[in-house]
Design an enzyme around this catalytic site. Structure first.
Site, PDB file in Angstrom:
ATOM      1  N   GLN A 123       0.829  -1.205   0.000  1.00  0.00           N
ATOM      2  CA  GLN A 123       0.000   0.000   0.000  1.00  0.00           C
ATOM      3  C   GLN A 123       0.860   1.250   0.000  1.00  0.00           C
ATOM      4  O   GLN A 123       1.625   1.483   0.940  1.00  0.00           O
ATOM      5  CB  GLN A 123      -0.904  -0.020   1.232  1.00  0.00           C
ATOM      6  CG  GLN A 123      -1.698   1.255   1.485  1.00  0.00           C
ATOM      7  CD  GLN A 123      -2.588   1.130   2.699  1.00  0.00           C
ATOM      8  OE1 GLN A 123      -3.628   0.488   2.661  1.00  0.00           O
ATOM      9  NE2 GLN A 123      -2.173   1.741   3.806  1.00  0.00           N
ATOM     10  N   GLY A 124       0.748   2.069  -1.029  1.00  0.00           N
ATOM     11  CA  GLY A 124       1.511   3.315  -1.131  1.00  0.00           C
ATOM     12  C   GLY A 124       0.662   4.501  -0.720  1.00  0.00           C
ATOM     13  O   GLY A 124       0.125   5.221  -1.587  1.00  0.00           O
ATOM     14  N   TYR A 125       0.535   4.723   0.584  1.00  0.00           N
ATOM     15  CA  TYR A 125      -0.260   5.837   1.099  1.00  0.00           C
ATOM     16  C   TYR A 125       0.625   6.881   1.780  1.00  0.00           C
ATOM     17  O   TYR A 125       0.791   7.996   1.297  1.00  0.00           O
ATOM     18  CB  TYR A 125      -1.303   5.322   2.101  1.00  0.00           C
ATOM     19  CG  TYR A 125      -2.626   4.901   1.490  1.00  0.00           C
ATOM     20  CD1 TYR A 125      -2.734   4.582   0.138  1.00  0.00           C
ATOM     21  CD2 TYR A 125      -3.770   4.792   2.273  1.00  0.00           C
ATOM     22  CE1 TYR A 125      -3.941   4.186  -0.407  1.00  0.00           C
ATOM     23  CE2 TYR A 125      -4.988   4.394   1.740  1.00  0.00           C
ATOM     24  CZ  TYR A 125      -5.069   4.087   0.398  1.00  0.00           C
ATOM     25  OH  TYR A 125      -6.265   3.691  -0.123  1.00  0.00           O
ATOM     26  N   SER A 126       1.184   6.522   2.947  1.00  0.00           N
ATOM     27  CA  SER A 126       1.917   7.499   3.762  1.00  0.00           C
ATOM     28  C   SER A 126       3.147   8.032   3.045  1.00  0.00           C
ATOM     29  O   SER A 126       3.810   7.327   2.285  1.00  0.00           O
ATOM     30  CB  SER A 126       2.344   6.865   5.082  1.00  0.00           C
ATOM     31  OG  SER A 126       1.222   6.553   5.884  1.00  0.00           O
ATOM     32  N   SER A 160       4.532  -1.281   4.235  1.00  0.00           N
ATOM     33  CA  SER A 160       4.673  -2.650   4.731  1.00  0.00           C
ATOM     34  C   SER A 160       4.754  -3.655   3.592  1.00  0.00           C
ATOM     35  O   SER A 160       4.014  -3.554   2.606  1.00  0.00           O
ATOM     36  CB  SER A 160       3.490  -3.003   5.634  1.00  0.00           C
ATOM     37  OG  SER A 160       3.445  -2.152   6.758  1.00  0.00           O
ATOM     38  N   GLU A 243     -10.019  -1.916   6.877  1.00  0.00           N
ATOM     39  CA  GLU A 243      -8.841  -2.245   7.680  1.00  0.00           C
ATOM     40  C   GLU A 243      -9.210  -2.761   9.061  1.00  0.00           C
ATOM     41  O   GLU A 243      -8.416  -3.442   9.711  1.00  0.00           O
ATOM     42  CB  GLU A 243      -7.955  -0.999   7.806  1.00  0.00           C
ATOM     43  CG  GLU A 243      -6.572  -1.265   8.329  1.00  0.00           C
ATOM     44  CD  GLU A 243      -5.679  -0.045   8.207  1.00  0.00           C
ATOM     45  OE1 GLU A 243      -4.456  -0.228   8.132  1.00  0.00           O
ATOM     46  OE2 GLU A 243      -6.196   1.089   8.182  1.00  0.00           O
ATOM     47  N   SER A 367      -3.653   8.252  13.393  1.00  0.00           N
ATOM     48  CA  SER A 367      -3.281   8.569  14.767  1.00  0.00           C
ATOM     49  C   SER A 367      -4.523   8.817  15.625  1.00  0.00           C
ATOM     50  O   SER A 367      -5.621   9.046  15.128  1.00  0.00           O
ATOM     51  CB  SER A 367      -2.388   9.812  14.797  1.00  0.00           C
ATOM     52  OG  SER A 367      -3.142  10.961  14.443  1.00  0.00           O
TER      53      SER A 367
END
Length: 385
Positions: A123-126, A160, A243, A367
């Site tokens: 997953q390419g998010y952050s 990850s 998720e 968060s």
């Protein structure tokens, strides 16, 4: 919802338990993977993923299977101490989103590889500066000059499983000059590209493992868009809503095992005779049962804020457990693994691993501050800050 297991679910549970025991129990073909959390041996972990696919255990949450069977499988998987699956991102995040937003052609192209355990996704998010504030992403994508897909440039982090992944879904800006939630698209791209297009740099953790990485894209080619171009924020939020589904009940089985270990350590050290620690341990025991009851109560619902409440509860519960895991051992808890770093990383005990890993529980996946904002604005109707 009125949640319960019927006779068919219990028959399914017995079948799942027997299948797992046959492969992970003593003498089983995958007994060496039992209890492993980090995918260091990618070859063995990929073999396990294919075994799950061949057994028909991947994709239970897709339309034809019941919610109760998903819960049963996740619970038995956790009880068997099965290894964390390499295909979790594809199975539990991308696949349900494909079923919601993908075209028939996209489902036909991508779902079989996930279901067989052959294709691993990340997953390419952050990004640096765009973690919990995901709308601040700066990775960009422009149409390829030859008209075949998009060319992606930018950086993602905390990605990850990226060093083992075959494909990545990337949230990127496809509209020049767009701001915040507008102008984003969710792009699908293969990780195996010509040298220089994608650079994966594993991030080393305190224990020497590297479960996630920084990923740099320099004109990497994306071959597909999930959802409409420019509608990436809505698609990305759909994906994140998956998720914290049925898999959370399986995670709680692992939490129960960790709590039992802490209780045993407290009894061994005599810490359970301390009234303050005894009260804290009792609260953890009770809160875990409340957590499970709430997860069952809200399973399958789409009420605003449900996932945010669940994330706040389990993230903070696990952090408190990590602190207690060391407290009940006294000084021995801090030094049991040795006093110095070793070349391959600091050799952590299970209690030390729980303490250190749990520090991230209130950050990753959104968060605590972001979760409270969601509850305040979307559930309570408070004005935006």
């Amino acid at each position: 919802m009125d949640f319960g297991f019927d006779a068919a679910d219990e028959e399914f549970r017995a079948r799942a338990r027997a299948w797992l025991a046959d492969r992970l129990g003593p003498g089983g073909a995958f007994a060496d993977l039992r209890g492993l959390k980090t995918p260091e041996d990618a070859g063995r972990r990929r073999a396990w993923e294919r075994e799950l696919g061949a057994g028909g255990w991947i994709g239970l949450g897709w339309p034809e299977d019941s919610l109760t069977r998903q819960v049963v499988w996740f619970e038995e998987y956790a009880r068997a101490k099965a290894p964390d699956p390499l295909g979790i991102v594809g199975e539990q995040l991308l696949a349900p989103t494909l079923l919601r937003h993908g075209t028939p052609e996209q489902r036909e192209r991508y779902l079989p590889g996930i279901a067989s355990g052959e294709v691993i996704w990340c997953q390419g998010y952050s990004e640096p500066g765009a973690g919990s504030d995901l709308a601040s992403v700066r990775t960009v994508a422009a149409p390829a000059p030859d008209g075949e897909g998009w060319l992606v440039s930018g950086q993602k982090t905390w990605t990850s499983l990226s060093q083992w992944a075959d494909w990545c879904f990337v949230l990127a800006r496809t509209e020049p000059g767009s701001q915040r939630h507008a102008g984003l698209s969710l792009l699908l791209l293969p990780m195996d590209q010509e040298p220089g297009r994608i650079d994966v740099r594993p991030i080393r953790q305190l224990d020497g493992a590297s479960e996630f990485s920084e990923v740099f894209f320099d004109g990497a080619r994306s071959v597909d868009v999930l959802g409409a171009v420019g509608d990436g924020w809505r698609v990305a939020m759909t994906l994140l809503s998956f998720e914290r589904g049925a898999g959370m009940l399986g995670r709680q089985i692992g939490y129960e095992r960790e709590l039992d270990a802490v209780l045993r350590a407290a009894a061994s050290s005599g810490a359970d005779r301390d009234p303050v620690l005894r009260e804290a341990l009792t609260r953890q025991w009770a809160d875990l049962r409340v957590m499970r009851a709430n997860a069952l109560r809200t399973l399958g619902t789409a009420e605003p804020g449900t996932a945010a409440v669940a994330k706040l509860v389990w993230g903070n519960w696990h952090q408190r457990l990590g602190e207690l895991a060391i407290q009940v051992q006294g000084l021995a808890g801090a030094f049991a693994a040795g006093a110095a770093h070793e070349p391959d990383g600091y050799p952590l005990t299970p209690a030390q691993h729980t303490l250190l890993f749990s520090r991230a529980d209130t950050i990753y996946g959104g968060s605590d501050q972001i979760q409270r904002n969601i509850i305040a604005e979307r559930v309570l109707g408070l004005p935006r800050g």
